[in-house]
Design a protein around this motif. Structure first.
Motif, PDB file in Angstrom:
ATOM      1  N   VAL A  86      56.297  84.396 -44.990  1.00 55.20           N
ATOM      2  CA  VAL A  86      56.505  84.819 -43.605  1.00 55.20           C
ATOM      3  C   VAL A  86      57.178  83.715 -42.804  1.00 55.20           C
ATOM      4  O   VAL A  86      58.093  83.968 -42.008  1.00 55.20           O
ATOM      5  N   SER A  87      56.741  82.474 -43.027  1.00 56.57           N
ATOM      6  CA  SER A  87      57.345  81.343 -42.320  1.00 56.57           C
ATOM      7  C   SER A  87      58.806  81.174 -42.705  1.00 56.57           C
ATOM      8  O   SER A  87      59.667  80.911 -41.843  1.00 56.57           O
ATOM      9  N   GLN A  88      59.115  81.358 -43.987  1.00 60.67           N
ATOM     10  CA  GLN A  88      60.499  81.248 -44.436  1.00 60.67           C
ATOM     11  C   GLN A  88      61.353  82.345 -43.825  1.00 60.67           C
ATOM     12  O   GLN A  88      62.500  82.104 -43.417  1.00 60.67           O
ATOM     13  N   SER A  89      60.795  83.554 -43.755  1.00 64.85           N
ATOM     14  CA  SER A  89      61.531  84.647 -43.134  1.00 64.85           C
ATOM     15  C   SER A  89      61.798  84.365 -41.666  1.00 64.85           C
ATOM     16  O   SER A  89      62.898  84.620 -41.153  1.00 64.85           O
ATOM     17  N   THR A  90      60.787  83.814 -40.970  1.00 61.49           N
ATOM     18  CA  THR A  90      60.977  83.453 -39.564  1.00 61.49           C
ATOM     19  C   THR A  90      62.025  82.363 -39.414  1.00 61.49           C
ATOM     20  O   THR A  90      62.865  82.406 -38.494  1.00 61.49           O
ATOM     21  N   ASN A  91      62.005  81.398 -40.328  1.00 62.09           N
ATOM     22  CA  ASN A  91      63.010  80.329 -40.278  1.00 62.09           C
ATOM     23  C   ASN A  91      64.420  80.874 -40.489  1.00 62.09           C
ATOM     24  O   ASN A  91      65.373  80.417 -39.843  1.00 62.09           O
ATOM     25  N   ASP A  92      64.555  81.851 -41.397  1.00 59.87           N
ATOM     26  CA  ASP A  92      65.869  82.450 -41.629  1.00 59.87           C
ATOM     27  C   ASP A  92      66.369  83.164 -40.373  1.00 59.87           C
ATOM     28  O   ASP A  92      67.559  83.080 -40.030  1.00 59.87           O
ATOM     29  N   VAL A  93      65.452  83.876 -39.706  1.00 61.44           N
ATOM     30  CA  VAL A  93      65.840  84.563 -38.483  1.00 61.44           C
ATOM     31  C   VAL A  93      66.248  83.565 -37.412  1.00 61.44           C
ATOM     32  O   VAL A  93      67.279  83.730 -36.723  1.00 61.44           O
ATOM     33  N   MET A  94      65.446  82.499 -37.256  1.00 61.69           N
ATOM     34  CA  MET A  94      65.761  81.490 -36.257  1.00 61.69           C
ATOM     35  C   MET A  94      67.074  80.790 -36.583  1.00 61.69           C
ATOM     36  O   MET A  94      67.862  80.452 -35.683  1.00 61.69           O
ATOM     37  N   LYS A  95      67.336  80.579 -37.869  1.00 61.76           N
ATOM     38  CA  LYS A  95      68.590  79.941 -38.271  1.00 61.76           C
ATOM     39  C   LYS A  95      69.784  80.824 -37.907  1.00 61.76           C
ATOM     40  O   LYS A  95      70.811  80.340 -37.394  1.00 61.76           O
ATOM     41  N   THR A  96      69.654  82.127 -38.151  1.00 65.97           N
ATOM     42  CA  THR A  96      70.727  83.052 -37.810  1.00 65.97           C
ATOM     43  C   THR A  96      70.971  83.086 -36.302  1.00 65.97           C
ATOM     44  O   THR A  96      72.122  83.056 -35.834  1.00 65.97           O
ATOM     45  N   LEU A  97      69.871  83.136 -35.547  1.00 71.05           N
ATOM     46  CA  LEU A  97      70.010  83.138 -34.092  1.00 71.05           C
ATOM     47  C   LEU A  97      70.638  81.838 -33.590  1.00 71.05           C
ATOM     48  O   LEU A  97      71.430  81.843 -32.629  1.00 71.05           O
ATOM     49  N   THR A  98      70.296  80.727 -34.225  1.00 71.08           N
ATOM     50  CA  THR A  98      70.877  79.433 -33.830  1.00 71.08           C
ATOM     51  C   THR A  98      72.376  79.406 -34.085  1.00 71.08           C
ATOM     52  O   THR A  98      73.159  78.890 -33.262  1.00 71.08           O
ATOM     53  N   VAL A  99      72.779  79.949 -35.245  1.00 71.94           N
ATOM     54  CA  VAL A  99      74.211  80.002 -35.565  1.00 71.94           C
ATOM     55  C   VAL A  99      74.960  80.848 -34.538  1.00 71.94           C
ATOM     56  O   VAL A  99      76.026  80.458 -34.042  1.00 71.94           O
ATOM     57  N   VAL A 100      74.386  82.020 -34.234  1.00 71.66           N
ATOM     58  CA  VAL A 100      75.040  82.897 -33.260  1.00 71.66           C
ATOM     59  C   VAL A 100      75.129  82.217 -31.900  1.00 71.66           C
ATOM     60  O   VAL A 100      76.176  82.255 -31.222  1.00 71.66           O
ATOM     61  N   ALA A 101      74.046  81.566 -31.467  1.00 74.84           N
ATOM     62  CA  ALA A 101      74.056  80.883 -30.180  1.00 74.84           C
ATOM     63  C   ALA A 101      75.052  79.735 -30.169  1.00 74.84           C
ATOM     64  O   ALA A 101      75.777  79.528 -29.175  1.00 74.84           O
ATOM     65  N   ALA A 102      75.123  78.974 -31.270  1.00 73.49           N
ATOM     66  CA  ALA A 102      76.044  77.840 -31.344  1.00 73.49           C
ATOM     67  C   ALA A 102      77.500  78.294 -31.274  1.00 73.49           C
ATOM     68  O   ALA A 102      78.362  77.589 -30.728  1.00 73.49           O
ATOM     69  N   ILE A 103      77.783  79.473 -31.823  1.00 74.85           N
ATOM     70  CA  ILE A 103      79.156  79.987 -31.777  1.00 74.85           C
ATOM     71  C   ILE A 103      79.508  80.480 -30.379  1.00 74.85           C
ATOM     72  O   ILE A 103      80.616  80.242 -29.860  1.00 74.85           O
ATOM     73  N   PHE A 104      78.559  81.133 -29.742  1.00 75.84           N
ATOM     74  CA  PHE A 104      78.861  81.739 -28.452  1.00 75.84           C
ATOM     75  C   PHE A 104      78.773  80.751 -27.281  1.00 75.84           C
ATOM     76  O   PHE A 104      79.299  81.042 -26.206  1.00 75.84           O
ATOM     77  N   ILE A 105      78.158  79.626 -27.464  1.00 75.62           N
ATOM     78  CA  ILE A 105      78.077  78.661 -26.362  1.00 75.62           C
ATOM     79  C   ILE A 105      79.467  78.181 -25.928  1.00 75.62           C
ATOM     80  O   ILE A 105      79.805  78.242 -24.730  1.00 75.62           O
ATOM     81  N   PRO A 106      80.336  77.682 -26.839  1.00 80.10           N
ATOM     82  CA  PRO A 106      81.680  77.272 -26.382  1.00 80.10           C
ATOM     83  C   PRO A 106      82.523  78.450 -25.896  1.00 80.10           C
ATOM     84  O   PRO A 106      83.321  78.307 -24.960  1.00 80.10           O
ATOM     85  N   LEU A 107      82.320  79.628 -26.526  1.00 79.81           N
ATOM     86  CA  LEU A 107      83.082  80.794 -26.078  1.00 79.81           C
ATOM     87  C   LEU A 107      82.655  81.201 -24.672  1.00 79.81           C
ATOM     88  O   LEU A 107      83.500  81.576 -23.836  1.00 79.81           O
ATOM     89  N   THR A 108      81.377  81.134 -24.414  1.00 84.97           N
ATOM     90  CA  THR A 108      80.887  81.445 -23.072  1.00 84.97           C
ATOM     91  C   THR A 108      81.415  80.451 -22.044  1.00 84.97           C
ATOM     92  O   THR A 108      81.733  80.815 -20.899  1.00 84.97           O
ATOM     93  N   PHE A 109      81.515  79.182 -22.445  1.00 87.57           N
ATOM     94  CA  PHE A 109      82.052  78.168 -21.537  1.00 87.57           C
ATOM     95  C   PHE A 109      83.503  78.479 -21.170  1.00 87.57           C
ATOM     96  O   PHE A 109      83.896  78.424 -19.993  1.00 87.57           O
ATOM     97  N   VAL A 110      84.319  78.830 -22.184  1.00 87.02           N
ATOM     98  CA  VAL A 110      85.736  79.141 -21.925  1.00 87.02           C
ATOM     99  C   VAL A 110      85.854  80.351 -21.009  1.00 87.02           C
ATOM    100  O   VAL A 110      86.619  80.360 -20.031  1.00 87.02           O
ATOM    101  N   VAL A 111      85.092  81.395 -21.325  1.00 84.41           N
ATOM    102  CA  VAL A 111      85.147  82.608 -20.505  1.00 84.41           C
ATOM    103  C   VAL A 111      84.697  82.305 -19.083  1.00 84.41           C
ATOM    104  O   VAL A 111      85.265  82.804 -18.091  1.00 84.41           O
ATOM    105  N   GLY A 112      83.668  81.460 -18.949  1.00 89.71           N
ATOM    106  CA  GLY A 112      83.180  81.121 -17.624  1.00 89.71           C
ATOM    107  C   GLY A 112      84.189  80.339 -16.815  1.00 89.71           C
ATOM    108  O   GLY A 112      84.353  80.566 -15.606  1.00 89.71           O
ATOM    109  N   VAL A 113      84.886  79.415 -17.472  1.00 86.91           N
ATOM    110  CA  VAL A 113      85.898  78.619 -16.759  1.00 86.91           C
ATOM    111  C   VAL A 113      87.035  79.505 -16.269  1.00 86.91           C
ATOM    112  O   VAL A 113      87.464  79.446 -15.105  1.00 86.91           O
ATOM    113  N   TYR A 114      87.552  80.345 -17.162  1.00 92.71           N
ATOM    114  CA  TYR A 114      88.693  81.179 -16.782  1.00 92.71           C
ATOM    115  C   TYR A 114      88.269  82.396 -15.971  1.00 92.71           C
ATOM    116  O   TYR A 114      89.111  83.142 -15.473  1.00 92.71           O
ATOM    117  N   GLY A 115      86.985  82.585 -15.832  1.00 93.35           N
ATOM    118  CA  GLY A 115      86.535  83.713 -15.026  1.00 93.35           C
ATOM    119  C   GLY A 115      86.374  83.359 -13.552  1.00 93.35           C
ATOM    120  O   GLY A 115      86.032  84.220 -12.744  1.00 93.35           O
TER     121      GLY A 115
END
Length: 328
Positions: free
Chosen positions: A256-285
């Protein structure tokens, strides 16, 4: 039948309907009474001068197994066990124990057990083929046979628990569903309840095997030592199965802990990708215009596609980085 009287002689086994006639008959007498018939119990108690407290202990399902001496007889309390389906959940089993009281005297044995517990017939019929062995060895040997039958059933219960543990372990490894934890905890509760029966039972039988009880002949002590050895095996198996269930629970929690870690890892990857994209969109918005400090890209013909291409490139670079790190 609520009361049975069996007399073992060298000539065979005889059954009596009257307790007094059985007591007067030559041979080793075994009286078995149902725990639900108070009148029979009172008659037996008076006939053999059994202490009232011992009878009450034999009827009390909460009393632990024990051995007590009462002058001309010895009282032994044992517990039978069986697995039954639990009522509170749709799965799992629970240990049910029933009290069996044995009173061993000089040439007689009295047993008290629940009315639906088949105790006398199997043991009595086993000795119709060679009843002289019972008659020669005494009532204490009869008590040994009853105790041995009770302890043998312990191994059958342990076999059922082992089967349940193996089934749960298989599910833990291949399909760790949330209800498995409740099943594991249920098995551990059963083993703990079983241990509370087997541990004092071992002490009770040990006192019969080491010569502390005058009603047990020295020649028969070895038989009680055999039962005591079996109870030691039962206790060891209980501890082993508790360790197995504990290991299975740890495996489940790790999964169960490993499954939770996998989910958290996926969410971290998604957040890490969208953070710079959100910054660019915010600047040009911000859409500032009409001032010397306005962003020149806003008036560029290819500003939008260039921005989108740059954002896609950043996302691709981050995805490649996370893949090389083994996060994807």
């Amino acid at each position: 039948m609520t009361l049975q009287a069996v007399v073992y002689t060298g000539a065979g086994v005889e059954e009596y309907d009257d307790v007094g006639a059985a007591v007067e008959a030559p041979g080793e007498t075994w009286i078995h009474a149902s725990a639900g018939e108070r009148s029979d119990l009172e008659a037996i108690r008076e006939r053999f001068d059994i202490h009232p407290l011992a009878v009450e202990d034999a009827l009390d399902e909460n009393t632990r197994p024990k051995t007590e001496e009462y002058g001309d007889h010895t009282f032994v309390l044992m517990k039978t066990t069986q697995l039954s389906q639990r009522d509170d959940v749709a799965f799992g089993k629970e240990i049910q124990s029933r009290s069996v009281g044995l009173f061993v005297g000089d040439g007689w044995l009295v047993t008290i057990a629940p009315p639906d517990l088949e105790l006398v017939a199997p043991t009595a019929s086993a000795w119709t083929r060679d009843s002289s062995r019972v008659a020669d060895r005494g009532a204490d040997f009869l008590a040994y046979r009853v105790l041995d039958a009770i302890v043998d059933d312990y191994f059958d219960v342990l076999d059922e628990i082992e089967t349940d543990i193996e089934a749960v372990e298989e599910r833990v490894l291949h399909d760790p569903e949330p209800e498995i934890l409740e099943e594991l905890n249920g098995v551990r509760r059963d083993l703990l309840a079983f241990r509370k029966v087997a541990w004092p039972a071992r002490e009770a039988v040990s006192s019969l095997a080491r010569g502390d009880v005058p009603q047990v002949a020295e020649s028969n002590e070895k038989y009680f030592r055999d039962v005591s050895d079996h109870l030691v095996q039962v206790v060891d198996l209980i501890e082993t199965y508790r360790d197995l269930t504990g290991g299975s629970r740890d495996i489940y929690l790790n999964a169960v802990s490993q499954s939770t870690n996998d989910v958290m890892k996926t969410l971290t990857v998604v957040a890490a990708i969208f953070i710079p994209l959100t910054f660019v969109v915010g600047v040009y918005g911000m859409n500032f215009s009409g001032t010397p400090f306005a962003m020149p890209e806003l008036g560029w013909t290819y500003g939008y596609p260039a921005t989108m291409l740059g954002m896609a490139l950043v996302a691709a670079l981050l995805l490649g980085h996370f893949r090389r790190q083994g996060w994807l």
